[in-house]
Each structure stands twice: as C-alpha cells, then as structure tokens.
Design an enzyme around this catalytic site. Structure first.
Site, mmCIF file in Angstrom:
data_model
loop_
_atom_site.group_PDB
_atom_site.id
_atom_site.type_symbol
_atom_site.label_atom_id
_atom_site.label_comp_id
_atom_site.label_asym_id
_atom_site.label_seq_id
_atom_site.Cartn_x
_atom_site.Cartn_y
_atom_site.Cartn_z
ATOM 1 N N ASP A 88 0.839 -1.198 0.000
ATOM 2 C CA ASP A 88 0.000 0.000 0.000
ATOM 3 C C ASP A 88 0.880 1.257 0.000
ATOM 4 O O ASP A 88 0.700 2.170 -0.812
ATOM 5 C CB ASP A 88 -0.906 -0.044 1.231
ATOM 6 C CG ASP A 88 -1.820 1.162 1.374
ATOM 7 O OD1 ASP A 88 -2.545 1.462 0.400
ATOM 8 O OD2 ASP A 88 -1.820 1.786 2.446
ATOM 9 N N ARG A 133 -8.312 10.276 -13.532
ATOM 10 C CA ARG A 133 -7.884 10.260 -12.126
ATOM 11 C C ARG A 133 -7.259 8.924 -11.725
ATOM 12 O O ARG A 133 -6.884 8.750 -10.565
ATOM 13 C CB ARG A 133 -9.090 10.556 -11.227
ATOM 14 C CG ARG A 133 -9.633 11.979 -11.377
ATOM 15 C CD ARG A 133 -10.812 12.194 -10.426
ATOM 16 N NE ARG A 133 -10.433 11.977 -9.042
ATOM 17 C CZ ARG A 133 -11.314 11.780 -8.045
ATOM 18 N NH1 ARG A 133 -12.616 11.762 -8.316
ATOM 19 N NH2 ARG A 133 -10.900 11.585 -6.812
ATOM 20 N N LYS A 134 -7.136 7.996 -12.664
ATOM 21 C CA LYS A 134 -6.696 6.642 -12.310
ATOM 22 C C LYS A 134 -5.229 6.410 -12.690
ATOM 23 O O LYS A 134 -4.849 6.575 -13.855
ATOM 24 C CB LYS A 134 -7.566 5.604 -13.011
ATOM 25 C CG LYS A 134 -9.023 5.689 -12.589
ATOM 26 C CD LYS A 134 -9.874 4.723 -13.389
ATOM 27 C CE LYS A 134 -11.341 4.914 -13.066
ATOM 28 N NZ LYS A 134 -12.218 4.100 -13.925
HETATM 29 C C1 MFK Z 1 -0.535 12.930 1.907
HETATM 30 C C2 MFK Z 1 0.479 11.816 1.729
HETATM 31 C C3 MFK Z 1 -0.072 10.636 1.049
HETATM 32 C C4 MFK Z 1 0.984 9.609 0.721
HETATM 33 C C5 MFK Z 1 0.358 8.390 0.064
HETATM 34 C C6 MFK Z 1 1.374 7.369 -0.219
HETATM 35 C C7 MFK Z 1 1.015 6.015 0.133
HETATM 36 C C8 MFK Z 1 -0.147 5.822 1.082
HETATM 37 C C9 MFK Z 1 -1.154 4.904 0.510
HETATM 38 C C10 MFK Z 1 -2.338 4.822 1.396
HETATM 39 O O1 MFK Z 1 -2.273 4.198 2.434
HETATM 40 S S1 MFK Z 1 -3.748 5.601 0.950
HETATM 41 C C11 MFK Z 1 -4.845 5.112 2.266
HETATM 42 C C12 MFK Z 1 -5.752 4.005 1.823
HETATM 43 N N1 MFK Z 1 -6.724 4.555 0.906
HETATM 44 C C13 MFK Z 1 -7.818 5.180 1.350
HETATM 45 O O2 MFK Z 1 -8.060 5.293 2.524
HETATM 46 C C14 MFK Z 1 -8.715 5.729 0.266
HETATM 47 C C15 MFK Z 1 -10.147 5.852 0.760
HETATM 48 N N2 MFK Z 1 -11.017 6.136 -0.399
HETATM 49 C C16 MFK Z 1 -11.200 7.423 -0.835
HETATM 50 O O3 MFK Z 1 -10.679 8.384 -0.269
HETATM 51 C C17 MFK Z 1 -12.055 7.594 -2.003
HETATM 52 O O4 MFK Z 1 -12.889 6.457 -2.187
HETATM 53 C C18 MFK Z 1 -11.272 7.848 -3.324
HETATM 54 C C19 MFK Z 1 -10.498 9.168 -3.194
HETATM 55 C C20 MFK Z 1 -10.318 6.694 -3.641
HETATM 56 C C21 MFK Z 1 -12.265 7.986 -4.476
HETATM 57 O O5 MFK Z 1 -13.306 8.820 -4.051
HETATM 58 P P1 MFK Z 1 -13.807 10.039 -4.981
HETATM 59 O O6 MFK Z 1 -15.182 10.400 -4.476
HETATM 60 O O7 MFK Z 1 -12.778 11.098 -5.005
HETATM 61 O O8 MFK Z 1 -13.858 9.460 -6.429
HETATM 62 P P2 MFK Z 1 -15.024 8.612 -7.141
HETATM 63 O O9 MFK Z 1 -15.649 7.638 -6.206
HETATM 64 O O10 MFK Z 1 -15.897 9.584 -7.853
HETATM 65 O O11 MFK Z 1 -14.178 7.761 -8.202
HETATM 66 C C22 MFK Z 1 -13.370 8.396 -9.182
HETATM 67 C C23 MFK Z 1 -13.037 7.351 -10.216
HETATM 68 O O12 MFK Z 1 -12.218 6.344 -9.590
HETATM 69 C C24 MFK Z 1 -12.869 5.079 -9.611
HETATM 70 N N3 MFK Z 1 -12.672 4.430 -8.330
HETATM 71 C C25 MFK Z 1 -12.695 4.999 -7.114
HETATM 72 N N4 MFK Z 1 -12.464 4.096 -6.144
HETATM 73 C C26 MFK Z 1 -12.290 2.925 -6.782
HETATM 74 C C27 MFK Z 1 -12.027 1.609 -6.335
HETATM 75 N N5 MFK Z 1 -11.871 1.314 -5.060
HETATM 76 N N6 MFK Z 1 -11.909 0.637 -7.276
HETATM 77 C C28 MFK Z 1 -12.034 0.905 -8.586
HETATM 78 N N7 MFK Z 1 -12.290 2.150 -9.072
HETATM 79 C C29 MFK Z 1 -12.427 3.139 -8.180
HETATM 80 C C30 MFK Z 1 -14.342 5.400 -9.800
HETATM 81 O O13 MFK Z 1 -15.031 4.315 -10.397
HETATM 82 C C31 MFK Z 1 -14.274 6.610 -10.735
HETATM 83 O O14 MFK Z 1 -14.006 6.172 -12.034
HETATM 84 P P3 MFK Z 1 -14.616 6.933 -13.311
HETATM 85 O O15 MFK Z 1 -13.996 8.305 -13.292
HETATM 86 O O16 MFK Z 1 -14.179 6.101 -14.495
HETATM 87 O O17 MFK Z 1 -16.098 6.943 -13.104
#
Ligand code: MFK
Length: 161
Positions: A88, A133-134
């Site tokens: 992750d 965004r992907k």
């Molecule tokens: C600040 C420092 C950061 C450093 C990061 C480095 C590494 C750390 C890595 C991590 O640990 S991140 C923590 C674990 N991840 C999370 O907690 C994310 C929690 N989820 C979210 O915040 C939101 O669900 C997310 C931002 C991912 C998406 O929400 P949004 O409301 O902004 O977007 P939306 O749901 O409208 O989806 C945008 C597009 O992405 C796609 N999408 C979103 N989540 C998906 C998913 N889970 N699987 C497949 N597709 C997904 C969605 O279908 C859509 O596709 P289309 O544009 O084609 O319609």
C-alpha cells in the site's frame, strides 16, 4: 518494563543492511509527502519494519525493506497484512514519485511465498498507466528469484489538488 523489552529486541535484531543496488539513488519520501507514513517507515531502528527508498535507473521507485519480528503472522514469517501495508505504502508512493497526488483506491494482492522474518527484501514498483484520475501501479515483494507477494494497485488522484 516495556522499554526494557524493546531494548532487548533492538539488541537481538541489530543493524541491517538496506543499501541499494548499483545505480540506485536514494529517494527522500518525507520530502515529497510529509512525515505521515509512520506505520511502515516511522521506526527506522525498530522491530516492525526498517525501510529505505530509492529510484532505479529508470526512475521507478524501489524499496529495501526488513520485516522485523513485530510483523509476524505464521510462525517465523510475515503476516499477510504486514506485506499488504508495505505494498500500500510503496505503490501509492510510487504514484506520488511519478507526479500524481493520490490515495490508494484498490489494492489486489497475491501472496506467493511465505516471507521469513528478519529478511531484507526488495519492493519493486512500476507505474503502468495514468488516465484521468486513475493511476495503475504494479509491484512485488521479492528476493532474487523468489516472489513473496505481487500486487496491482489502482490509485485515484485527489480532487482539487
Ligand atoms: C498525503 C500523503 C499521502 C501519501 C500516500 C502514499 C502512500 C499511502 C497509501 C495509502 O495508504 S492511501 C490510504 C488508503 N486509501 C484510502 O483510505 C482511500 C479511501 N477512499 C477514498 O478516499 C475515495 O474512495 C477515493 C479518493 C479513492 C475515491 O473517491 P472520490 O469520491 O474522489 O472518487 P469517485 O468515487 O468519484 O471515483 C473516481 C473514479 O475512480 C474510480 N474508483 C474509485 N475508487 C475505486 C475503487 N476502489 N476501485 C475501482 N475504481 C475506483 C471510480 O469508479 C471513478 O471512475 P470513473 O472516473 O471512471 O467513473
């Protein structure tokens, strides 16, 4: 009591060699994303993980990671969740290192071999694509020819940033 126990473990584990391959350049993750990545990267002398980041000659992110005794799942081996946490962080960070401000939306992992504790392994990452965004990043935890886990990571760019 806790402090004493921790000190004993540090002494038992001792230093580990996290040096990179020839041609790798050290990568400063906190300089890019801040100091929040403490779960995996936060204790460089601790007994959970010890990590050092690099870019390889193709600019892809690499990590040398030691899985310490606190990552144990099956006896003597890493917990699957411990490997998932590493993937992750490293694969999400790989997207950041390629210029994308993301969080991980989906992480699909296949566990291929048990990972022995106190082993220094490599995490390889490759940014496969970026569309809208992907951002798709592939990666694996390996040592030589042995693959412990491989993953496909869909990162989603943060809106408005
Ligand atoms: C600040 C420092 C950061 C450093 C990061 C480095 C590494 C750390 C890595 C991590 O640990 S991140 C923590 C674990 N991840 C999370 O907690 C994310 C929690 N989820 C979210 O915040 C939101 O669900 C997310 C931002 C991912 C998406 O929400 P949004 O409301 O902004 O977007 P939306 O749901 O409208 O989806 C945008 C597009 O992405 C796609 N999408 C979103 N989540 C998906 C998913 N889970 N699987 C497949 N597709 C997904 C969605 O279908 C859509 O596709 P289309 O544009 O084609 O319609």
């Amino acid at each position: 009591m806790r402090v004493v126990k921790k000190k004993v473990l540090v002494d038992v584990c001792g230093p580990v060699d996290l040096s990179g391959d020839e041609g790798w350049v050290a990568f400063d993750a906190p300089a890019l994303v801040g100091a929040s990545l403490r779960f995996v990267s936060g204790e460089p002398d601790g007994n959970r993980y010890r990590v050092r980041y690099y870019r390889d000659a193709e600019q892809q992110l690499r990590a040398r990671i030691w899985f310490g005794p606190e990552t144990e799942g099956p006896p003597g081996h890493s917990h699957g969740g411990a490997m998932a946490a590493v993937l992750d962080e490293v694969l999400g960070l790989a997207a950041w290192a390629a210029g994308h401000r993301v969080v991980v939306g989906n992480l699909n992992i296949s566990f291929r071999n048990l990972l022995p504790l106190e082993e220094v392994v490599t995490v390889e990452s490759t940014v496969i694509s970026a569309a809208g965004r992907k951002v798709m990043v592939h990666g694996r935890i390996c040592l030589g020819e042995t693959v412990f886990a491989e993953a496909e990571c869909l990162c989603i760019t943060l809106p408005g940033k």
